[in-house]
Design a protein around this motif. Sequence first.
Motif, PDB file in Angstrom:
ATOM      1  N   ASN A 246       0.847  -1.194   0.000  1.00  0.00           N
ATOM      2  CA  ASN A 246       0.000   0.000   0.000  1.00  0.00           C
ATOM      3  C   ASN A 246       0.884   1.246   0.000  1.00  0.00           C
ATOM      4  OD1 ASN A 246       0.805   0.422   2.827  1.00  0.00           O
ATOM      5  ND2 ASN A 246      -0.619  -1.260   3.282  1.00  0.00           N
ATOM      6  N   GLU A 247       0.243   2.400  -0.134  1.00  0.00           N
ATOM      7  CA  GLU A 247       0.968   3.664  -0.189  1.00  0.00           C
ATOM      8  C   GLU A 247       1.617   4.009   1.146  1.00  0.00           C
ATOM      9  OE1 GLU A 247       1.775   5.678  -2.690  1.00  0.00           O
ATOM     10  OE2 GLU A 247       0.935   4.119  -3.993  1.00  0.00           O
ATOM     11  N   GLN A 248       1.056   3.498   2.235  1.00  0.00           N
ATOM     12  CA  GLN A 248       1.658   3.752   3.549  1.00  0.00           C
ATOM     13  C   GLN A 248       3.051   3.130   3.634  1.00  0.00           C
ATOM     14  OE1 GLN A 248      -1.506   2.743   3.119  1.00  0.00           O
ATOM     15  NE2 GLN A 248      -2.575   4.605   3.798  1.00  0.00           N
ATOM     16  N   ARG A 252       6.540   5.039   4.194  1.00  0.00           N
ATOM     17  CA  ARG A 252       7.453   4.630   5.274  1.00  0.00           C
ATOM     18  C   ARG A 252       8.865   4.433   4.739  1.00  0.00           C
ATOM     19  NH1 ARG A 252       9.782   5.314   9.561  1.00  0.00           N
ATOM     20  NH2 ARG A 252      10.524   3.515  10.724  1.00  0.00           N
ATOM     21  N   ALA A 253       8.975   3.828   3.569  1.00  0.00           N
ATOM     22  CA  ALA A 253      10.295   3.625   2.959  1.00  0.00           C
ATOM     23  C   ALA A 253      10.972   4.965   2.676  1.00  0.00           C
ATOM     24  CB  ALA A 253      10.162   2.813   1.675  1.00  0.00           C
ATOM     25  N   ARG A 254      10.203   5.922   2.191  1.00  0.00           N
ATOM     26  CA  ARG A 254      10.777   7.246   1.927  1.00  0.00           C
ATOM     27  C   ARG A 254      11.257   7.896   3.223  1.00  0.00           C
ATOM     28  NH1 ARG A 254      10.007   8.770  -3.302  1.00  0.00           N
ATOM     29  NH2 ARG A 254       8.233   7.863  -4.450  1.00  0.00           N
ATOM     30  N   PRO A 261      11.594   4.139  -4.514  1.00  0.00           N
ATOM     31  CA  PRO A 261      10.982   2.914  -3.973  1.00  0.00           C
ATOM     32  C   PRO A 261      11.163   1.692  -4.859  1.00  0.00           C
ATOM     33  CG  PRO A 261       9.464   4.766  -3.847  1.00  0.00           C
ATOM     34  CD  PRO A 261      10.609   5.192  -4.713  1.00  0.00           C
ATOM     35  N   ASN A 262      11.364   1.894  -6.175  1.00  0.00           N
ATOM     36  CA  ASN A 262      11.453   0.774  -7.109  1.00  0.00           C
ATOM     37  C   ASN A 262      12.886   0.377  -7.437  1.00  0.00           C
ATOM     38  OD1 ASN A 262       8.594   0.557  -7.497  1.00  0.00           O
ATOM     39  ND2 ASN A 262       8.700   2.419  -8.732  1.00  0.00           N
ATOM     40  N   ARG A 263      13.837   0.930  -6.725  1.00  0.00           N
ATOM     41  CA  ARG A 263      15.246   0.656  -7.003  1.00  0.00           C
ATOM     42  C   ARG A 263      15.580  -0.820  -6.809  1.00  0.00           C
ATOM     43  NH1 ARG A 263      20.425   3.623  -4.038  1.00  0.00           N
ATOM     44  NH2 ARG A 263      22.018   2.119  -4.696  1.00  0.00           N
TER      45      ARG A 263
END
Length: 329
Positions: A246-248, A252-254, A261-263
């Motif tokens: 989900n977007e949460q 959180r990763a950011r 995020p897709n690295r």
Amino acid sequence: MNPVHPEELQTDRNLAMELVRVTESAALAASRWMGLGKKNEADGAAVEAMRKAFDAVEIDGTVVIGEGEMDEAPMLYIGEKVGRGGPEMDLAVDPLEGTNLTANGGPNAITVVALAERGNLLHAPDIYMQKIAVGPGLPPGVVDIDDPVDKNLRNLARAKRCDVADLVACILDRDRHRELVAKVREAGARIMLISDGDVAGVIATVRPESEVDIYLGSGGAPEGVLAAAALRCIGGQMQGRLLYENEQQVARARQMGISDPNRVWSTADMARGNVMFAATGVTSGAFLRGVRRFGSGAVTHSLVMRSKSGTVRYIEAHHNFDTKGWSPL
């Protein structure tokens, strides 16, 4: 190249041995619960033993890969400070990788710690990560996380000078991997399904006796960082990509410093600089024997590795609880 100062070399060696004592303590505590069907008790015992053992380690340590966060889990949480003071270090810990394995007496339950200088371990959120890993001595980029399964298997077989049918892929036995399993079998490779323990599964790719050629599938991101730390020390290639539900989780990763995020993360991206890795077997498996307990003590089997030297040491320790004046319960 600047020569390594003898005192720095000695400090590294001493610290590596201190990490083994930490994983030994956790393994001894968890082994008391082996086969009793109580995974939470086993995990809790390992956590508390590991936390206490860190009190004697001369580092200013911060847990960046742990069991959760302070407001979510009474574990060795992300952000927790450990050690008695010293150089600033980041830690990735799994006090008991394979709680179900321990509870059921299954193979490959281990206790794990990885350490690097501050800022050199990927601060990954506790979500899933897609992973692919192979052993050492292969051309760079022999497999790619974005390539189809059959292409990766053909390239790996070519590099190993064997047929695809000779390869063994290690995959977690999960419903989410049904399509992956089908594709591996369609390509002609054999499969080793494991119920838990994907750190051990990745490490198996570098151990000839394990007969595992490639690790495929998704598992915990924290375990991915621990596995990458091991491969930095022992060799091999690994790629990982975080998977979000989900977007949460993306947010959180950011917050944790992951701008893309897709690295796709390589071994060196996840564990940089001078990395140390230690693990102790709780139950016997492909590369470590489990704890053998007896009346007044126990025998543990561990490994410790440093990326700076590339040395892998296996350590068999005989613990006398009467002499130590304690017993891990």
